[in-house]
Design a protein around this motif. Structure first.
Motif, mmCIF file in Angstrom:
data_model
loop_
_atom_site.group_PDB
_atom_site.id
_atom_site.type_symbol
_atom_site.label_atom_id
_atom_site.label_comp_id
_atom_site.label_asym_id
_atom_site.label_seq_id
_atom_site.Cartn_x
_atom_site.Cartn_y
_atom_site.Cartn_z
ATOM 1 N N HIS A 241 32.534 -35.081 15.862
ATOM 2 C CA HIS A 241 32.344 -34.558 14.509
ATOM 3 C C HIS A 241 33.589 -34.821 13.687
ATOM 4 O O HIS A 241 33.535 -34.928 12.478
ATOM 5 N N ALA B 26 25.205 -24.374 8.608
ATOM 6 C CA ALA B 26 24.067 -24.982 9.308
ATOM 7 C C ALA B 26 23.288 -23.900 10.049
ATOM 8 O O ALA B 26 22.075 -24.002 10.247
ATOM 9 N N HIS C 24 9.063 -30.379 16.488
ATOM 10 C CA HIS C 24 8.521 -30.518 15.126
ATOM 11 C C HIS C 24 7.036 -30.194 15.141
ATOM 12 O O HIS C 24 6.459 -29.837 14.140
ATOM 13 N N GLU D 232 13.201 -31.800 21.215
ATOM 14 C CA GLU D 232 12.152 -32.778 20.915
ATOM 15 C C GLU D 232 12.080 -33.845 21.998
ATOM 16 O O GLU D 232 12.266 -35.043 21.726
ATOM 17 N N PRO E 58 11.418 -27.021 9.601
ATOM 18 C CA PRO E 58 11.512 -28.340 8.975
ATOM 19 C C PRO E 58 12.786 -29.073 9.369
ATOM 20 O O PRO E 58 13.728 -28.446 9.865
ATOM 21 N N SER E 59 12.776 -30.380 9.110
ATOM 22 C CA SER E 59 13.952 -31.197 9.418
ATOM 23 C C SER E 59 15.175 -30.666 8.672
ATOM 24 O O SER E 59 15.086 -30.313 7.499
ATOM 25 N N GLY E 60 16.296 -30.557 9.382
ATOM 26 C CA GLY E 60 17.537 -30.077 8.752
ATOM 27 C C GLY E 60 17.644 -28.564 8.714
ATOM 28 O O GLY E 60 18.573 -28.021 8.115
ATOM 29 N N SER E 61 16.697 -27.860 9.386
ATOM 30 C CA SER E 61 16.728 -26.387 9.303
ATOM 31 C C SER E 61 17.737 -25.776 10.284
ATOM 32 O O SER E 61 17.989 -24.578 10.247
ATOM 33 N N GLY E 62 18.306 -26.611 11.186
ATOM 34 C CA GLY E 62 19.374 -26.097 12.052
ATOM 35 C C GLY E 62 18.982 -25.983 13.514
ATOM 36 O O GLY E 62 19.735 -25.402 14.306
ATOM 37 N N LYS E 63 17.853 -26.597 13.888
ATOM 38 C CA LYS E 63 17.385 -26.456 15.271
ATOM 39 C C LYS E 63 18.368 -27.091 16.269
ATOM 40 O O LYS E 63 18.752 -26.468 17.256
ATOM 41 N N SER E 64 18.773 -28.339 15.976
ATOM 42 C CA SER E 64 19.678 -29.016 16.917
ATOM 43 C C SER E 64 21.040 -28.352 16.938
ATOM 44 O O SER E 64 21.715 -28.327 17.974
ATOM 45 N N ARG F 187 27.486 -25.456 2.954
ATOM 46 C CA ARG F 187 26.348 -24.632 3.396
ATOM 47 C C ARG F 187 26.432 -24.418 4.919
ATOM 48 O O ARG F 187 26.714 -25.373 5.654
HETATM 49 N N1 LIG Z 1 27.766 -33.455 12.416
HETATM 50 C C1 LIG Z 1 27.376 -32.862 11.294
HETATM 51 N N2 LIG Z 1 28.241 -32.711 10.280
HETATM 52 C C2 LIG Z 1 27.893 -32.101 9.139
HETATM 53 N N3 LIG Z 1 26.665 -31.591 8.923
HETATM 54 C C3 LIG Z 1 25.756 -31.724 9.894
HETATM 55 C C4 LIG Z 1 26.052 -32.357 11.122
HETATM 56 N N4 LIG Z 1 24.958 -32.333 11.917
HETATM 57 C C5 LIG Z 1 24.006 -31.696 11.188
HETATM 58 N N5 LIG Z 1 24.471 -31.337 9.982
HETATM 59 C C6 LIG Z 1 23.768 -30.610 8.924
HETATM 60 O O1 LIG Z 1 23.397 -29.345 9.453
HETATM 61 C C7 LIG Z 1 22.084 -29.008 9.048
HETATM 62 C C8 LIG Z 1 21.215 -28.705 10.286
HETATM 63 O O2 LIG Z 1 21.083 -29.908 11.030
HETATM 64 P P1 LIG Z 1 20.308 -29.955 12.399
HETATM 65 O O3 LIG Z 1 20.502 -31.311 12.992
HETATM 66 O O4 LIG Z 1 20.671 -28.790 13.215
HETATM 67 O O5 LIG Z 1 18.811 -29.809 11.896
HETATM 68 P P2 LIG Z 1 17.447 -29.974 12.697
HETATM 69 O O6 LIG Z 1 16.609 -28.813 12.343
HETATM 70 O O7 LIG Z 1 17.710 -30.191 14.148
HETATM 71 O O8 LIG Z 1 16.900 -31.312 12.059
HETATM 72 P P3 LIG Z 1 15.897 -32.391 12.708
HETATM 73 O O9 LIG Z 1 14.618 -31.701 12.964
HETATM 74 O O10 LIG Z 1 15.782 -33.414 11.621
HETATM 75 O O11 LIG Z 1 16.546 -32.908 13.939
HETATM 76 C C9 LIG Z 1 21.558 -30.166 8.221
HETATM 77 O O12 LIG Z 1 21.709 -29.802 6.850
HETATM 78 C C10 LIG Z 1 22.484 -31.318 8.557
HETATM 79 O O13 LIG Z 1 22.696 -32.142 7.450
#
Ligand SMILES: Nc1ncnc2c1ncn2[C@@H]1O[C@H](COP(=O)(O)OP(=O)(O)OP(=O)(O)O)[C@@H](O)[C@H]1O
Length: 569
Positions: free
Chosen positions: A108, A349, A521, A490, A368-374, A347
């Motif tokens: 990171h 995560a 998803h 996933e 949804p995508s980007g909601s913070g799951k990963s 913001r």
């Molecule tokens: N390494 C990172 N540096 C900065 N922001 C990040 C990083 N990884 C993820 N984010 C941000 O954190 C937020 C959550 O991301 P995350 O990958 O947890 O979402 P997600 O729900 O797993 O998405 P997806 O379903 O698309 O995999 C998103 O707004 C993303 O842009």
């Protein structure tokens, strides 16, 4: 100077070799001085007297000093290089030990090319610490002081000139160059790092750059960075040469001064003419040892910056010892008001998330995508640390559990999984070295990869496997691991629905009493889960069983309706 403390302590681990290097360095230096001193004396003696015995003895001394100088120089090189290479191996080990707990979160903060430049380039720079920084000034000081002491028996004035020469070449000139280098930024180091980083990006993105016809632009950029690196290296080289030339000039001037002063002293009857050549030769010989001091500032500054950059990566890693032990059997996990920001992001995560996953239950995390799951997954894995709140496994805070212990109890399948060049067998054995061929074949069967032979070749990064095959191979690997806590991000997103369902069935049958956390998803097929956690913009919107969430007619229900309408349209 405190930046170099760690390297200094690692070098001191090789006390014996360092002491021997200093000793033989001194012996080589002083034997060199004695060699020229005796030849000067011999020349004068031969010219001014005809005592054969003295001449024979002096000729023998010359041979002896020559031999001692050569052998001592060899021993000095041997011990100093041995100490250096051992110190480098200590340094690499200690650096790696500090770095490894930070992976993979370290990416990171640093790009892989930059990390490589630091791991290889900066560690290599520190090989000069003993050879060019630590012991040359020590050896030089002892050789010089002994010589000045010897010269003082013949003439205090000549000894004083030598002393001034010492101060100028060993203290003043290097100090001026050190100050100049400090003012210069570490341009060479930075351009080397930029070159390494951009080269890594270029190689990783080669295919995409070619597809988008950006290859030549990137090539030009890379070439200009390479040129900048060469130019910085050249500038640094010139700077070093200038330092060396200046020191050489001062040394010669001092020798001239010794000769001139000596001639005056002989003429005025204050010095026996027999010793004039000897003193002039001594001066020439002793200043030969000064050459390394000219490059001292360059090496000192290089080493200081290298140590600083290495410390920059590892400074946070001297973490507290983690002593907690995980309870046996399936684990439960709870999050209590957990928040997490990625560095530099405004913001969060994850925003004030609280949840409880009971041992032996199956939980799906959707949103949804980007909601913070990963990101939530990374918090559970301990890859990233919560800014606020606590993550607890059983009754142990995650910060008390060692990463190795935590991961040993987990079967992890991420969105992207790495495969090494080798065979299916070698890639499966990573999860469990003890796994037998029968177990591996069984695992492949469970993920519907019966057609794969264990001896089948796997290319670098699994290049000869499809996306779905890679995911299934990763699940087979997790099946062989034998942990009781499953974290699946996933895991079958690239696998067709029918096969995906069969695989889930196999997983749930195999781990009937295990804890499952599944990121998905897909909203279909969640009826079987004990708990569904719905996320949106880093927050936990809803949590509960499928029936409860549907009856609640809230966010999840809304998502299901949208899904239904899309499928029916
Ligand atoms: N390494 C990172 N540096 C900065 N922001 C990040 C990083 N990884 C993820 N984010 C941000 O954190 C937020 C959550 O991301 P995350 O990958 O947890 O979402 P997600 O729900 O797993 O998405 P997806 O379903 O698309 O995999 C998103 O707004 C993303 O842009």
């Amino acid at each position: 100077m405190k930046e170099l403390k760690n390297v200094f302590l690692l070098t001191l681990k090789e006390k014996r070799d360092v002491t021997l290097a200093v000793f033989f360095g001194f012996l080589a230096g002083i034997a060199g001085v004695a060699l020229l001193a005796s030849s000067g004396y011999l020349i004068s003696k031969a010219a001014l007297t005809n005592q054969m015995t003295t001449l024979v003895v002096m000729a023998a001394c010359l041979k002896l000093f020559g031999l001692v100088a050569a052998l001592s120089r060899y021993a000095e090189r041997l011990f100093s290089h041995r100490a250096t290479f051992t110190m480098l191996s200590h340094l690499r080990t200690s650096f790696f030990e500090k770095l490894s707990p930070q992976a993979p979160a370290i990416f990171h903060k640093y790009r892989s090319g930059d990390l490589l430049a630091r791991i290889v380039g900066d560690v290599e720079s520190l090989q000069n610490f003993l050879l060019r920084i630590l012991y040359p000034p020590v050896v030089l000081a002892i050789v010089f002081l002994s010589t000045i002491f010897f010269a003082s028996f013949f003439s205090i004035a000549i000894a004083a000139v030598l002393m001034i020469g010492l101060l100028v070449t060993v203290v003043m000139v290097p100090a001026i160059f050190s100050w100049k280098r400090r003012k210069m930024d570490s341009a060479v180091r930075e351009s080397r790092s930029a070159l390494s980083t951009e080269t890594a990006e270029f190689l990783y993105g080669f295919r995409d750059l070619k597809i988008h016809q950006q290859l030549s632009d990137r090539e030009k950029e890379l070439t200009s960075i390479a040129k900048r690196y060469s130019a910085e290296q050249k500038r640094e080289g010139l700077e070093e040469n200038f330092g060396q030339s200046l020191n050489g000039t001062v040394s010669l001037l001092v020798s001239w001064a010794v000769l001139g002063l000596g001639a005056y002293l002989v003429a005025s009857g204050q010095l026996d003419g027999l010793y004039l050549a000897m003193l002039a030769m001594i001066s020439l010989a002793v200043f030969e040892n000064v050459a390394p001091m000219a490059v001292f500032p360059a090496h000192f500054e290089n080493n200081r910056k290298a140590a600083l950059r290495l410390d920059g990566i590892t400074e946070k890693s001297t973490t507290e010892e983690r002593r907690g032990e995980l309870a046996a059997g399936p684990l439960g996990v709870s999050l209590n008001h957990v928040s997490f920001h990625y560095p530099g992001e405004l913001r969060p995560a994850i925003d004030e998330a609280s949840l409880y996953i009971a041992p032996g239950t199956k939980t799906a995390i959707v949103g949804p995508s980007g909601s913070g799951k990963s990101t939530l997954m990374q918090l559970l894995l301990g890859i990233i640390k919560a800014d606020n709140g606590t993550v607890t496994f059983g009754n142990q805070s995650i910060s008390d559990i060692s990463q190795e212990e935590l991961w040993a109890s987990m079967n992890i399948v991420l969105q992207e999984n790495h495969f090494f060049h080798g065979t299916i067998r070698s890639n499966l054995l990573i999860a469990n070295e003890q796994a037998t061929d029968e177990q591996m074949v069984e695992a492949l069967k469970k993920v519907q990869l019966d057609s794969f032979a264990l001896s089948m070749k796997v290319e670098e990064k699994g290049g000869n496997l499809s996306g779905g095959e890679k995911q299934r191979l990763a699940i087979a690997r997790a099946l062989l691991k034998g942990g009781s806590f499953w974290l699946l991000d996933e895991p079958v997103s690239s696998v067709d629905n029918m096969t995906a369902r069969r695989i889930y069935q196999q997983l749930f049958d195999r781990g009937a009493n295990d804890t499952f956390v599944l990121i998905s998803h897909e909203l279909a097929g969640l009826e079987k889960m004990d708990q569904i956690i719905v996320m949106e913009q880093g927050r936990i919107k809803e949590a509960g069983s499928y029936d409860k969430l549907m009856a609640q007619k809230g966010y999840f229900h809304g998502l299901k309706q949208i899904e239904k309408s899309i499928l029916s349209s």
